[in-house]
Design a protein around this motif. Sequence first.
Motif, short mmCIF file in Angstrom:
data_model
loop_
_atom_site.label_atom_id
_atom_site.label_comp_id
_atom_site.label_asym_id
_atom_site.label_seq_id
_atom_site.Cartn_x
_atom_site.Cartn_y
_atom_site.Cartn_z
N UNK A 134 46.57 24.60 49.95
CA UNK A 134 46.44 25.15 48.60
C UNK A 134 45.16 24.63 47.96
N UNK A 135 44.22 25.52 47.62
CA UNK A 135 42.97 25.07 47.00
C UNK A 135 43.14 24.80 45.51
N UNK A 136 42.13 24.24 44.91
CA UNK A 136 42.15 23.91 43.49
C UNK A 136 41.45 25.01 42.71
N UNK A 137 42.17 25.82 41.92
CA UNK A 137 41.52 26.90 41.18
C UNK A 137 40.57 26.40 40.09
N UNK A 138 40.66 25.11 39.74
CA UNK A 138 39.75 24.56 38.74
C UNK A 138 38.31 24.48 39.23
N UNK A 139 38.12 24.60 40.55
CA UNK A 139 36.78 24.50 41.12
C UNK A 139 36.06 25.85 41.21
N UNK A 140 36.75 26.94 40.90
CA UNK A 140 36.17 28.27 41.05
C UNK A 140 34.99 28.44 40.09
N UNK A 141 33.86 29.01 40.54
CA UNK A 141 32.72 29.25 39.64
C UNK A 141 33.01 30.44 38.72
N UNK A 142 33.83 30.19 37.71
CA UNK A 142 34.35 31.26 36.87
C UNK A 142 33.22 32.00 36.14
N UNK A 143 32.24 31.26 35.62
CA UNK A 143 31.18 31.90 34.84
C UNK A 143 30.37 32.86 35.71
N UNK A 144 29.99 32.41 36.89
CA UNK A 144 29.21 33.28 37.78
C UNK A 144 30.04 34.47 38.24
N UNK A 145 31.30 34.23 38.56
CA UNK A 145 32.16 35.32 39.00
C UNK A 145 32.40 36.32 37.88
N UNK A 146 32.64 35.81 36.66
CA UNK A 146 32.86 36.69 35.53
C UNK A 146 31.65 37.55 35.22
N UNK A 147 30.46 36.97 35.28
CA UNK A 147 29.24 37.74 35.02
C UNK A 147 29.06 38.83 36.07
N UNK A 148 29.29 38.48 37.33
CA UNK A 148 29.16 39.47 38.39
C UNK A 148 30.20 40.57 38.25
N UNK A 149 31.39 40.22 37.82
CA UNK A 149 32.44 41.22 37.66
C UNK A 149 32.11 42.18 36.52
N UNK A 150 31.58 41.65 35.42
CA UNK A 150 31.20 42.53 34.32
C UNK A 150 30.11 43.50 34.75
N UNK A 151 29.16 43.03 35.53
CA UNK A 151 28.13 43.94 36.02
C UNK A 151 28.72 45.00 36.95
N UNK A 152 29.70 44.59 37.76
CA UNK A 152 30.31 45.55 38.67
C UNK A 152 31.07 46.63 37.90
N UNK A 153 31.71 46.26 36.79
CA UNK A 153 32.48 47.23 36.03
C UNK A 153 31.59 48.26 35.35
N UNK A 154 30.32 47.93 35.15
CA UNK A 154 29.41 48.91 34.55
C UNK A 154 29.10 50.06 35.51
N UNK A 155 29.37 49.85 36.77
CA UNK A 155 29.17 50.91 37.76
C UNK A 155 30.46 51.71 37.87
N UNK A 156 30.46 52.92 37.32
CA UNK A 156 31.69 53.70 37.24
C UNK A 156 32.27 54.02 38.61
N UNK A 157 31.43 54.07 39.63
CA UNK A 157 31.97 54.36 40.96
C UNK A 157 32.91 53.28 41.45
#
Length: 487
Positions: A134-157
């Motif tokens: 079981x990994x530690x979710x506290x180590x996830x790079x949340x800021x980088x992942x969140x920014x990348x996800x927001x950019x992905x959502x701008x692509x309607x496809x």
Amino acid sequence: MRTWQTPLAIDRADPAPLSVQIARALGARIRAGALRPGAPLPSSRALARTLGVHRNTVLAAYGELAAEGWIASDPARATFVSRELPPPPPGAPGRAGPEAGAPAARAGFDLPPAPADATWSTLPPGTLELLGGTPDPRLVPVAALGSAYRRALRRREHLSYGDAAGHPRLRAALARMLGEARGLAVAADGILVTRGAQMALSLAGRALLRSGDGVAVEALGYRPAWESLRLAGLRTVPVPVDARGLQVERLEALAAAGAVRAVYLTPHHQYPTTVTLAPARRLALLEVARRARLLVLEDDYDAEFHYDGRPVPPLASADGAGVVVYVGTLSKVLAPGLRIGWLAGPPDAIERVTAHRRFLDRQGDLAVEAAVAELFEEGEAQRHAWRTRRVYAGRREALAAALRARLPGALSFRMPAGGMALWCRVAPGLDPEAWAARALRAGVAVQPGRLFAHDRRARPFLRLGFGRLDERELAEAVRRLAAALPR
């Protein structure tokens, strides 16, 4: 508050007035629990539009329900279900029943047998988890992942249908990673992205084998994988594991007898014992598979976390016969909640599995896959893997030191070269099952060896994971484990 449309069954051929039919239908929904106390109801105008009736008809129905105490209204919230519902009068219209949506207590059809481990235990609040893998979710790079996800959502496809094999960018990024880090000569068309390694394994079992086929598995191993294979209609056949990994000569005998058509194994950090398949056995296994035309399902679930010596390349990297299908996951290096795993193997085999995936799940989450692909392309995933490897190496040392200090006579273990857990032998005279139960009551969760045994018999081992807890938490978990030691 904006409400959903509320279609109700009304029958214009019914001699009952429409207002009575509407009141009856709404009352039945309230009594059945489909509309709960305090839930907003549509305005009279909105419901009249939905049902194609005059607004006064709806007002009459609402008036009847309000007079009976089923609904109420105020200027701020309009009309809503009463918070204190009256008992239904005997014979009142709209009594709850099957036609009113009352939930059935049991299925009205015959259920097949449940999976062996159909439920997962919920741990009490405050429990420290020494659960292997079981990994530690506290180590996830949340800021980088969140920014990348927001950019992905701008692509309607990314919000529409896409390739069932996975986002092309992520498949390309995984192909590059597998080539550079694990020595696999695989192209993007040889990769299928799935919702976690468990789905990858289940799809492979359904698409690449036939119902009734035997699959050799490690006699001490990963039970959820065995259940996935069994649910695909396959038979699991245990093969012993020792200090050098799977006993390949036993596999060879099973293959020669026609008892198995595939083998599932975890050769890098064997689950749960953490041993690595010996080099001679690796070569022998590939040769047995080549001669017998066995499918080799290689689960490399935590390849990123190897701390001592050189990492061992996957079996798939030496597969010249096209017998290995490689299962991997990003659950450990990023986060389990992202649900990203993959299969890599011969393109025709991957296409066959992808065809099954189209009918089971259609596709994965394209926005998440695109965001993760960006982390790979920008190097963030690689940096994160490097950082977490150092963190988990430190936690491995911390857990080992705490066990040696507090439980020197109760547990013995060999320091694993990698992975996220220790496989600890329990001293003679100690019952690992009883110890695990006492430990849970003391606020620490551990796994006794029986959980990993194909025959479900007790084994004198505990598997202790160090990934989820930091050094301070590990020290406290071991203190609790020591306090729970049966006297």
